[in-house]
Design an enzyme around this catalytic site. Structure first.
Site, PDB file in Angstrom:
ATOM      1  N   ASP A 226      29.499  47.306  42.198  1.00  0.00           N
ATOM      2  CA  ASP A 226      30.659  46.476  42.590  1.00  0.00           C
ATOM      3  C   ASP A 226      31.750  47.102  42.069  1.00  0.00           C
ATOM      4  O   ASP A 226      32.109  48.241  41.959  1.00  0.00           O
ATOM      5  CB  ASP A 226      30.274  44.966  42.239  1.00  0.00           C
ATOM      6  N   TYR A 374      41.033  41.118  43.120  1.00  0.00           N
ATOM      7  CA  TYR A 374      41.112  41.656  44.397  1.00  0.00           C
ATOM      8  C   TYR A 374      42.538  42.059  44.506  1.00  0.00           C
ATOM      9  O   TYR A 374      42.899  42.765  45.338  1.00  0.00           O
ATOM     10  CB  TYR A 374      40.380  40.640  45.340  1.00  0.00           C
ATOM     11  N   HIS A 431      22.699  44.159  46.502  1.00  0.00           N
ATOM     12  CA  HIS A 431      23.986  44.326  45.935  1.00  0.00           C
ATOM     13  C   HIS A 431      23.774  44.081  44.407  1.00  0.00           C
ATOM     14  O   HIS A 431      24.377  44.792  43.737  1.00  0.00           O
ATOM     15  CB  HIS A 431      25.189  43.394  46.422  1.00  0.00           C
TER      16      HIS A 431
END
EC number: 3.3.2.9
Length: 455
Positions: A226, A374, A431
């Site tokens: 990630d 983000y 993930h």
């Protein structure tokens, strides 16, 4: 048939030309100040201070009062997890959280590893530092920095740490014994959040590099998935002479000619050198790439544009926060879990483990600052940062977990990481690899390090 062969040959030539243009360059190290106000003239305190996770009666009482006010909306009939977190299953999570989950006990578990804090670029950076309990005679441990992502935390590594620091006690070879450092990204968990705009993956890579040198490490291994994948990649671009090896379980592959080739169809995939496993994981391309990205990227658009707005709600409601985060632990672990009434959450994780991660966000109030990451990395667009167009020239290993959000074939990874020396198709997992399949990931890290030591 002949036309396909000719076209494939031409495409192969273009790809070879593109891939062979290896230009070695490094990312500028730079510097930064992310604390409040102007950078003071005095030298920053570089001391490393022990830290303990703590709680209080007031904190637990406030949590329980907020949980008690949970107001559920009935799910649509047969919707399972297709509309997001199913509120019928949330009632079970809430009941467990309120009546059985023991936060004080979990705090003790969090404190089983040594925690520390140190000031870097104006921020209090939190990390755990775990040394091997025993070493074979005449051997020294290999330093390994492991970096988490969103919506995870340093806690994702708690099950893999003993497999790396004390392998013999867990049935593994002690050929490689590691000293593991797991920091919290600034604005996540117990690491202080930036007071200023712009703290992105490059700044984080620099901060974590400073952390490693402050701990006395001049050469070390790094591992991430990630955001951790991007942070570690940036560090390898920035200080390649200090990074002995880079291991990833997710790749940020920049758009290139090669990544467009699956659009030519499944038959061309074989001509272009994709393996049967690649084809299985990439096709049908429309479903496994385009539709999948559309279904799973809604959160990304919110967080890359106006993270503070949704953050107001999530920082005020523990149940809302749990729904927002745990939905990712369902679908990102295996997309088919959308078909289940409980999202498959307890197939791979315990409710205790899932709620500890939620509590790290809740008790620190860091969901907003974690979402801002983000905006800092994606808010200006894609392919606007220098590092996105740069390759990585350190020995690299990659674990391709079959249920990752987007499969990255070896050929894609090698475009960005020309010194890829290990690429593994993992047996299972998604993930959150370290959290879900710690033994598989530990074994692949060890396999990669064995090869990297020969370089």
């Amino acid at each position: 048939m002949w036309l396909e062969l000719v076209l494939a040959s031409l495409l192969g030539f273009v790809i070879y030309w593109f891939v062979s243009r290896d230009k070695e360059e490094t990312l500028p190290l730079g510097d930064g100040w992310w604390g409040p106000g102007s950078k003071p003239s005095a030298k920053e305190d570089e001391s490393i201070r022990p830290f303990k996770v703590e709680t209080s009666d007031e904190e637990i009482k406030d949590l329980h009062q907020r949980i008690d006010r949970f107001r559920a909306s009935p799910p649509l009939e047969g919707s399972r997890f297709h509309y997001g977190f199913n509120s019928n299953y949330m009632k079970k999570v809430v009941s467990y959280w309120r009546n059985e989950f023991d936060w004080r006990k979990q705090v003790e578990i969090l404190n089983q590893y040594p925690h520390f804090k140190t000031k870097i670029e104006g921020l209090d950076i939190h990390f755990i530092h775990v040394k091997p309990p025993q070493l074979p005679s005449g051997r020294t441990p290999k330093p390994l920095l492991m970096v988490h992502g969103w919506p995870g935390s340093f806690y994702e590594f708690y099950k893999i740490i003993p497999l790396l620091t004390d392998p013999k006690s867990h049935g593994l070879s002690d050929e490689h014994v590691f000293e593991v450092i797991c920091p919290s990204i600034p604005g996540y968990g117990y690491s202080e959040a930036s007071s200023k705009k712009g703290l992105n993956s490059v700044a984080t890579a620099r901060i974590f590099y400073k952390l490693m040198t402050r701990l006395g490490f001049q050469k070390f291994y790094i591992q991430g998935g990630d955001w951790g994948s991007l942070i570690c990649t940036n560090m390898a671009q920035m200080v390649p002479n200090h990074v002995k090896g880079l291991h990833l379980n997710m790749a940020f592959i920049s758009r290139s000619f090669y990544t467009m080739t699956p659009l030519l169809g499944q038959r061309f995939g074989r001509f272009l050198g994709y393996t049967e496993k690649d084809i299985e994981l990439l096709y049908p391309y429309k479903e496994k790439v385009f539709y999948s990205i559309m279904r799973e990227s809604g959160y990304l658009h919110i967080q890359a544009t106006k993270p503070d707005t949704v953050g107001c709600a999530l920082n005020d409601s523990p149940v809302g926060l749990a729904a927002y985060i745990l939905e990712k632990f369902s679908t990102w672990t295996k997309s088919e879990y959308r078909e289940l009434e409980d999202g498959g959450l307890e197939r791979k994780f315990s409710l205790d483990d899932l709620l500890v991660n939620i509590m790290i966000y809740w008790t620190t109030g860091t969901i907003v600052s974690s979402q801002r990451y983000y905006k800092e990395n994606l808010g200006q667009g894609i392919m606007v940062h220098k590092h996105e167009g740069m390759k990585v020239f350190v020995p690299t290993g990659f674990s391709a977990f079959p249920s990752e959000l987007l499969h990255a074939p070896e050929k894609w990874v090698k475009v960005k990481y020309p010194k890829l020396i290990s690429y593994s198709y993992m047996e299972r997992g998604g993930h959150f690899a370290a959290f879900e399949e710690p033994k598989l990931l530990a074994q692949d890290i060890r396999k990669f390090v064995s090869l990297a030591e020969l370089q």
